[in-house]
Write an enzyme that holds these catalytic residues in place. Sequence first.
Site, mmCIF file in Angstrom:
data_model
loop_
_atom_site.group_PDB
_atom_site.id
_atom_site.type_symbol
_atom_site.label_atom_id
_atom_site.label_comp_id
_atom_site.label_asym_id
_atom_site.label_seq_id
_atom_site.Cartn_x
_atom_site.Cartn_y
_atom_site.Cartn_z
ATOM 1 N N HIS A 152 45.716 26.564 26.087
ATOM 2 C CA HIS A 152 45.720 26.149 27.404
ATOM 3 C C HIS A 152 44.131 25.640 27.749
ATOM 4 C CE1 HIS A 152 44.591 30.232 27.645
ATOM 5 N NE2 HIS A 152 45.800 30.652 27.316
ATOM 6 N N HIS B 204 41.285 36.292 21.625
ATOM 7 C CA HIS B 204 41.507 36.314 23.008
ATOM 8 C C HIS B 204 40.397 36.754 23.957
ATOM 9 C CE1 HIS B 204 43.725 36.863 26.809
ATOM 10 N NE2 HIS B 204 44.597 35.946 26.391
ATOM 11 N N HIS C 106 41.418 31.855 23.020
ATOM 12 C CA HIS C 106 41.444 31.733 24.371
ATOM 13 C C HIS C 106 40.062 32.360 24.919
ATOM 14 C CE1 HIS C 106 43.525 33.395 28.437
ATOM 15 N NE2 HIS C 106 42.171 33.664 28.401
ATOM 16 N N ASP D 287 53.348 29.561 26.478
ATOM 17 C CA ASP D 287 52.877 30.657 27.016
ATOM 18 C C ASP D 287 53.944 31.720 27.646
ATOM 19 O OD1 ASP D 287 50.721 32.416 27.431
ATOM 20 O OD2 ASP D 287 49.716 31.013 28.852
ATOM 21 N N HIS E 219 52.681 28.708 21.256
ATOM 22 C CA HIS E 219 51.894 29.739 22.010
ATOM 23 C C HIS E 219 52.882 30.696 22.508
ATOM 24 C CE1 HIS E 219 48.551 30.180 25.207
ATOM 25 N NE2 HIS E 219 49.201 31.312 24.880
ATOM 26 N N HIS F 50 54.095 34.848 23.296
ATOM 27 C CA HIS F 50 53.938 36.255 23.669
ATOM 28 C C HIS F 50 55.215 36.729 23.191
ATOM 29 C CE1 HIS F 50 50.132 36.024 25.907
ATOM 30 N NE2 HIS F 50 50.522 34.640 26.201
ATOM 31 N N LYS G 190 44.361 34.956 16.200
ATOM 32 C CA LYS G 190 44.223 34.618 17.734
ATOM 33 C C LYS G 190 42.713 35.675 18.166
ATOM 34 C CE LYS G 190 44.777 33.412 22.211
ATOM 35 N NZ LYS G 190 45.983 34.037 22.745
ATOM 36 N N HIS H 147 47.658 39.740 33.201
ATOM 37 C CA HIS H 147 46.357 40.088 32.560
ATOM 38 C C HIS H 147 45.760 41.528 33.273
ATOM 39 C CE1 HIS H 147 45.824 36.620 29.979
ATOM 40 N NE2 HIS H 147 46.034 36.151 30.961
#
Length: 573
Positions: free
Chosen positions: A278, A225, A252, A366, A140, A142, A223, A326
């Site tokens: 998560h 999201h 996610h 993450d 996971h 980024h 992915k 976010h």
Amino acid sequence: MTQISRQQYADLYGPTIGDKIRLGDSDLYVEIEKDLRATYGDELQYGGGKTLRDGMGSENFLTQEAGCLDLVITNVTVIDAIQGVVKADVGIRNGRIVGLGKAGNPSTMDGVTRGLVTGASTDAISGEHLILTAGGMDTHVHYIAPQQVEAALSNGITTLWGGGIGPVDGTNGVTTTNGPWNLEMMLRSIEGLPINFGIQGKGNSTGIAPLIEQLEAGAAGFKVHEDYGATPATIRACLSVADEYDVSVAVHTDTLNESGYVEDTIAAFDGRSVHTYHSEGAGGGHAPDLLKVVGQNNILPSSTNPTLPCGKNSVAELFDMIMVCHNLNPRIPSDVAFAESRVRAETIVAESVLHDMGAISMIGSDSQAMGRIGETYLRAIQTADAMKKARGPLPEDAPGNDNFRVLRYIAKVTINPALTAGVGDVIGSIESGKFADLVLWEPAFFGVKPKLVLKGGLVAWANMGDPNASLPTPQPMYYRPMFAAYGSALQKTSITFVSRAAYDKGVADRFGLQRLVMPVSGTRVIGKAHMVRNSYLPNIEVDPQTFAVKVDGVHATVKPPQSISLNQLYFFS
């Protein structure tokens, strides 16, 4: 036959069957279950006056081409989710693990394992007082900064799986590399980074063509999201393409429950293999009961390291993390409500318990998007120790050791992420034929700071002293890139994983890639039952008012520890 005391043997060759090793300053103890070196008294060992000498432990005539090892790790304690806790010599040739057993010269030594012959071509690592694990896989990530690679290697992580294009807002929140051009640029960029990569494409499209073009451009999976809309229709479309092209899908889910609740998302999966990120929900996902996904046999659940183990400060730091990652504004009430809905102390505590029960199968970082990429191995072992202190021995553990518990947590950062991504036949465990991504630890620093990190059988990263000193050990000692991180050796010791579609269409030639390029496979048949030592399917209930979690009818909770092992003793900051 001459006999020596167990203490003298341990001093010479390290621990053997029945000996126990404490892991760092934790209360975790592993006990060697098997010794694969056949017999005592004929150990292979490098050094002055030792046995790895010509005509003794070193075979005189065997060439490398004929099978002589390139590297042997002698008398090492192996902690591996597949092998267990064993004592062995480990042989490496042409960047691959040849096997575990007794290495040496069959002309002078009894019981040498087939293929583990040492000779003039062989170099050595003295593993007598070290622990060997498979290189970790962070599932996971980024891809916000290339310097993440340095932090990851410094905690024994040798494979990164995720997406992004750098410090842009989309990548700060979502682990996807969106579209063919971005994928090509990232595949070109990672050519110079000494770590394995898999890149996830953006799965948020109900149209099929944009998904297929990403796979053909080198995405190794998808992915989906919530920031781009994790609707049931989007999930179904992405899974349909994944089924056809044999790639993994990570999801996610929808924190706000705008397009449906957790039951609707589970229904959209339609029994198909999917990796839930998560799974507790503090990092995002259906509030407050996303944890229900861990009870589904087609769902491969992971969670991320900022809440592992749940300590006294875990909850307090999450709000600011969510706001930054976010693109939320603390002056907007709805943004604040969104962030607050994800922070639930009860479910965060239950996350650690569910890991300890083997219900959550993987741990990722993450990275820079709430988690810490240099702490994935560390948090796994810390959580194992915290849960032992809070919950006592596991039923599966033998009296007097914590082998099963330690192996359960090792599996979460090695073999299970590899199986989920479709690369378990290449990496993730210490088995014959697999890529020699290996990590050596001193027991006192296990899980915290590795001694050596091997990529493809060559040292890529090490805790190295002053290069101008008369020895490798004088201060200042810190992590530095080694020879596998330079020149074209880097490309021969690091893998870029892509879809079979990209591989068959010659993505390496199209983009001029020099690294090893390998296709993923077998992703659509993986279910919870395949998660090594982490396949438990509980019934989960989450109280909508108090957020209390019941696992098979029992309240899943522990008191957050006031102090955590492998922590301040090991770091200045």
